[in-house]
Scaffold this motif. Structure first.
Motif, PDB file in Angstrom:
ATOM      1  N   GLY A  52       0.797  -1.224   0.000  1.00  0.00           N
ATOM      2  CA  GLY A  52       0.000   0.000   0.000  1.00  0.00           C
ATOM      3  C   GLY A  52       0.828   1.272   0.000  1.00  0.00           C
ATOM      4  O   GLY A  52       0.300   2.350  -0.246  1.00  0.00           O
ATOM      5  N   GLU A  53       2.131   1.165   0.263  1.00  0.00           N
ATOM      6  CA  GLU A  53       3.012   2.337   0.231  1.00  0.00           C
ATOM      7  C   GLU A  53       3.351   2.751  -1.196  1.00  0.00           C
ATOM      8  O   GLU A  53       3.885   3.827  -1.421  1.00  0.00           O
ATOM      9  CB  GLU A  53       4.306   2.036   0.993  1.00  0.00           C
ATOM     10  CG  GLU A  53       4.086   1.734   2.450  1.00  0.00           C
ATOM     11  CD  GLU A  53       5.357   1.281   3.140  1.00  0.00           C
ATOM     12  OE1 GLU A  53       6.355   0.957   2.459  1.00  0.00           O
ATOM     13  OE2 GLU A  53       5.354   1.242   4.373  1.00  0.00           O
ATOM     14  N   TRP A  54       3.058   1.887  -2.135  1.00  0.00           N
ATOM     15  CA  TRP A  54       3.404   2.111  -3.541  1.00  0.00           C
ATOM     16  C   TRP A  54       2.151   2.326  -4.381  1.00  0.00           C
ATOM     17  O   TRP A  54       1.068   1.887  -4.028  1.00  0.00           O
ATOM     18  CB  TRP A  54       4.154   0.904  -4.103  1.00  0.00           C
ATOM     19  CG  TRP A  54       5.515   0.738  -3.546  1.00  0.00           C
ATOM     20  CD1 TRP A  54       5.856   0.066  -2.405  1.00  0.00           C
ATOM     21  CD2 TRP A  54       6.730   1.247  -4.076  1.00  0.00           C
ATOM     22  NE1 TRP A  54       7.213   0.124  -2.208  1.00  0.00           N
ATOM     23  CE2 TRP A  54       7.777   0.845  -3.218  1.00  0.00           C
ATOM     24  CE3 TRP A  54       7.045   2.010  -5.206  1.00  0.00           C
ATOM     25  CZ2 TRP A  54       9.107   1.174  -3.454  1.00  0.00           C
ATOM     26  CZ3 TRP A  54       8.366   2.336  -5.446  1.00  0.00           C
ATOM     27  CH2 TRP A  54       9.384   1.927  -4.578  1.00  0.00           C
ATOM     28  N   SER A  55       2.339   2.972  -5.529  1.00  0.00           N
ATOM     29  CA  SER A  55       1.294   3.044  -6.543  1.00  0.00           C
ATOM     30  C   SER A  55       1.951   2.828  -7.905  1.00  0.00           C
ATOM     31  O   SER A  55       3.170   2.874  -8.029  1.00  0.00           O
ATOM     32  CB  SER A  55       0.558   4.391  -6.502  1.00  0.00           C
ATOM     33  OG  SER A  55       1.402   5.437  -6.911  1.00  0.00           O
ATOM     34  N   CYS A  56       1.121   2.565  -8.876  1.00  0.00           N
ATOM     35  CA  CYS A  56       1.590   2.385 -10.256  1.00  0.00           C
ATOM     36  C   CYS A  56       0.801   3.391 -11.106  1.00  0.00           C
ATOM     37  O   CYS A  56      -0.155   3.031 -11.776  1.00  0.00           O
ATOM     38  CB  CYS A  56       1.348   0.947 -10.705  1.00  0.00           C
ATOM     39  SG  CYS A  56       1.963   0.570 -12.357  1.00  0.00           S
ATOM     40  N   PRO A  57       1.209   4.682 -11.047  1.00  0.00           N
ATOM     41  CA  PRO A  57       0.391   5.723 -11.653  1.00  0.00           C
ATOM     42  C   PRO A  57       0.424   5.779 -13.181  1.00  0.00           C
ATOM     43  O   PRO A  57      -0.465   6.356 -13.791  1.00  0.00           O
ATOM     44  CB  PRO A  57       0.970   7.006 -11.066  1.00  0.00           C
ATOM     45  CG  PRO A  57       2.408   6.671 -10.787  1.00  0.00           C
ATOM     46  CD  PRO A  57       2.391   5.223 -10.378  1.00  0.00           C
ATOM     47  N   LYS A  58       1.443   5.170 -13.792  1.00  0.00           N
ATOM     48  CA  LYS A  58       1.548   5.264 -15.246  1.00  0.00           C
ATOM     49  C   LYS A  58       1.948   3.922 -15.826  1.00  0.00           C
ATOM     50  O   LYS A  58       2.901   3.292 -15.366  1.00  0.00           O
ATOM     51  CB  LYS A  58       2.582   6.326 -15.632  1.00  0.00           C
ATOM     52  CG  LYS A  58       2.639   6.587 -17.111  1.00  0.00           C
ATOM     53  CD  LYS A  58       3.565   7.740 -17.433  1.00  0.00           C
ATOM     54  CE  LYS A  58       3.574   7.979 -18.927  1.00  0.00           C
ATOM     55  NZ  LYS A  58       4.602   8.893 -19.332  1.00  0.00           N
ATOM     56  N   VAL A  59       1.198   3.502 -16.837  1.00  0.00           N
ATOM     57  CA  VAL A  59       1.465   2.251 -17.533  1.00  0.00           C
ATOM     58  C   VAL A  59       1.390   2.523 -19.019  1.00  0.00           C
ATOM     59  O   VAL A  59       0.374   3.012 -19.517  1.00  0.00           O
ATOM     60  CB  VAL A  59       0.431   1.168 -17.135  1.00  0.00           C
ATOM     61  CG1 VAL A  59       0.585  -0.069 -17.991  1.00  0.00           C
ATOM     62  CG2 VAL A  59       0.544   0.828 -15.665  1.00  0.00           C
ATOM     63  N   ASP A  60       2.470   2.239 -19.714  1.00  0.00           N
ATOM     64  CA  ASP A  60       2.492   2.312 -21.180  1.00  0.00           C
ATOM     65  C   ASP A  60       2.688   0.897 -21.692  1.00  0.00           C
ATOM     66  O   ASP A  60       3.698   0.256 -21.368  1.00  0.00           O
ATOM     67  CB  ASP A  60       3.622   3.210 -21.673  1.00  0.00           C
ATOM     68  CG  ASP A  60       3.412   4.665 -21.308  1.00  0.00           C
ATOM     69  OD1 ASP A  60       2.281   5.152 -21.456  1.00  0.00           O
ATOM     70  OD2 ASP A  60       4.386   5.308 -20.869  1.00  0.00           O
ATOM     71  N   GLY A  98       7.084  -8.011 -29.623  1.00  0.00           N
ATOM     72  CA  GLY A  98       7.952  -6.918 -30.059  1.00  0.00           C
ATOM     73  C   GLY A  98       7.545  -5.570 -29.499  1.00  0.00           C
ATOM     74  O   GLY A  98       8.279  -4.598 -29.621  1.00  0.00           O
ATOM     75  N   GLY A  99       6.381  -5.504 -28.868  1.00  0.00           N
ATOM     76  CA  GLY A  99       5.896  -4.261 -28.271  1.00  0.00           C
ATOM     77  C   GLY A  99       6.572  -3.993 -26.933  1.00  0.00           C
ATOM     78  O   GLY A  99       6.987  -4.909 -26.227  1.00  0.00           O
ATOM     79  N   HIS A 100       6.665  -2.732 -26.597  1.00  0.00           N
ATOM     80  CA  HIS A 100       7.333  -2.323 -25.362  1.00  0.00           C
ATOM     81  C   HIS A 100       6.324  -2.073 -24.246  1.00  0.00           C
ATOM     82  O   HIS A 100       5.161  -1.781 -24.495  1.00  0.00           O
ATOM     83  CB  HIS A 100       8.145  -1.041 -25.600  1.00  0.00           C
ATOM     84  CG  HIS A 100       9.234  -1.233 -26.598  1.00  0.00           C
ATOM     85  ND1 HIS A 100      10.434  -1.845 -26.296  1.00  0.00           N
ATOM     86  CD2 HIS A 100       9.307  -0.921 -27.909  1.00  0.00           C
ATOM     87  CE1 HIS A 100      11.187  -1.889 -27.365  1.00  0.00           C
ATOM     88  NE2 HIS A 100      10.533  -1.341 -28.365  1.00  0.00           N
ATOM     89  N   PHE A 101       6.827  -2.156 -23.015  1.00  0.00           N
ATOM     90  CA  PHE A 101       6.024  -1.794 -21.852  1.00  0.00           C
ATOM     91  C   PHE A 101       6.891  -0.975 -20.903  1.00  0.00           C
ATOM     92  O   PHE A 101       8.109  -1.081 -20.892  1.00  0.00           O
ATOM     93  CB  PHE A 101       5.464  -3.032 -21.134  1.00  0.00           C
ATOM     94  CG  PHE A 101       6.517  -3.936 -20.554  1.00  0.00           C
ATOM     95  CD1 PHE A 101       7.021  -3.717 -19.281  1.00  0.00           C
ATOM     96  CD2 PHE A 101       7.017  -5.000 -21.291  1.00  0.00           C
ATOM     97  CE1 PHE A 101       8.000  -4.547 -18.749  1.00  0.00           C
ATOM     98  CE2 PHE A 101       7.993  -5.835 -20.765  1.00  0.00           C
ATOM     99  CZ  PHE A 101       8.487  -5.604 -19.491  1.00  0.00           C
ATOM    100  N   ARG A 102       6.235  -0.121 -20.131  1.00  0.00           N
ATOM    101  CA  ARG A 102       6.896   0.668 -19.092  1.00  0.00           C
ATOM    102  C   ARG A 102       5.878   0.911 -17.993  1.00  0.00           C
ATOM    103  O   ARG A 102       4.801   1.442 -18.232  1.00  0.00           O
ATOM    104  CB  ARG A 102       7.407   1.995 -19.646  1.00  0.00           C
ATOM    105  CG  ARG A 102       8.144   2.851 -18.605  1.00  0.00           C
ATOM    106  CD  ARG A 102       8.839   4.044 -19.245  1.00  0.00           C
ATOM    107  NE  ARG A 102       9.769   3.657 -20.281  1.00  0.00           N
ATOM    108  CZ  ARG A 102      11.038   3.250 -20.083  1.00  0.00           C
ATOM    109  NH1 ARG A 102      11.510   3.177 -18.873  1.00  0.00           N
ATOM    110  NH2 ARG A 102      11.803   2.934 -21.102  1.00  0.00           N
ATOM    111  N   PHE A 103       6.227   0.472 -16.777  1.00  0.00           N
ATOM    112  CA  PHE A 103       5.379   0.662 -15.604  1.00  0.00           C
ATOM    113  C   PHE A 103       6.120   1.584 -14.643  1.00  0.00           C
ATOM    114  O   PHE A 103       7.248   1.300 -14.256  1.00  0.00           O
ATOM    115  CB  PHE A 103       5.100  -0.659 -14.875  1.00  0.00           C
ATOM    116  CG  PHE A 103       4.601  -1.777 -15.752  1.00  0.00           C
ATOM    117  CD1 PHE A 103       3.645  -1.559 -16.720  1.00  0.00           C
ATOM    118  CD2 PHE A 103       5.085  -3.066 -15.592  1.00  0.00           C
ATOM    119  CE1 PHE A 103       3.177  -2.594 -17.521  1.00  0.00           C
ATOM    120  CE2 PHE A 103       4.628  -4.108 -16.381  1.00  0.00           C
ATOM    121  CZ  PHE A 103       3.672  -3.872 -17.344  1.00  0.00           C
ATOM    122  N   THR A 104       5.506   2.688 -14.261  1.00  0.00           N
ATOM    123  CA  THR A 104       6.104   3.594 -13.282  1.00  0.00           C
ATOM    124  C   THR A 104       5.654   3.186 -11.894  1.00  0.00           C
ATOM    125  O   THR A 104       4.457   3.098 -11.623  1.00  0.00           O
ATOM    126  CB  THR A 104       5.700   5.056 -13.565  1.00  0.00           C
ATOM    127  OG1 THR A 104       6.177   5.419 -14.868  1.00  0.00           O
ATOM    128  CG2 THR A 104       6.281   5.994 -12.523  1.00  0.00           C
TER     129      THR A 104
END
Length: 138
Positions: free
Chosen positions: A35-43, A49-55
């Motif tokens: 609960g101390e973390w969040s994942c505010p952005k997901v691309d 072959g597609g990319h991903f990025r999780f903030t």
């Protein structure tokens, strides 16, 4: 170092589990260690072959980092292989046990520089958050 292998059973059909696991609007709601973390952005460009990025954001300190890589293999409703930026592969297997139950298995080599136990706990917590989120969905 031995690989990390994690399993969890979700009382939902594999098609539903797959959608909850792969769609950005759901990933932001479960992809956290605690609960101390969040994942505010997901691309996500969810294709081979597609990319991903999780903030990942540590809310209290406003510290963030990205987890990124490429989807190297996708077998619809069965398997995903992600090639991480550091060269490791993460394999995620989806096994339907019946029409309403799905097992998920993660397997990957741990990252150098962090203890095996810490990495296992962190990844298990994320998988457990996914489990809790998925079981609450209709």
């Amino acid at each position: 170092m031995e690989p990390i292998v994690l399993n969890i059973r979700i009382l939902k059909p594999v098609e539903k589990v797959w959608d909850l696991y792969t769609k950005p609007e759901h990933i932001t709601k479960w992809n956290v260690q605690s609960g101390e973390w969040s994942c505010p952005k997901v691309d996500v460009d969810f294709r081979e072959g597609g990319h991903f990025r999780f903030t990942m954001l540590l809310k209290k300190f406003k510290f963030s980092y990205d987890i990124a890589g490429t989807y190297s293999r996708i077998d619809m409703h069965r398997h995903i292989t992600m090639a991480m930026e550091d060269g490791r592969e993460v394999n995620v297997d989806f096994q339907p046990l019946d029409a309403a139950t799905t097992d998920i298995t993660y397997s990957f080599m741990p990252r150098k520089g962090l203890s095996w136990r810490t990495q296992r706990e962190n990844w298990y917590n994320i998988l457990d958050n996914f489990h809790k989120y998925a079981e609450r969905q209709k």
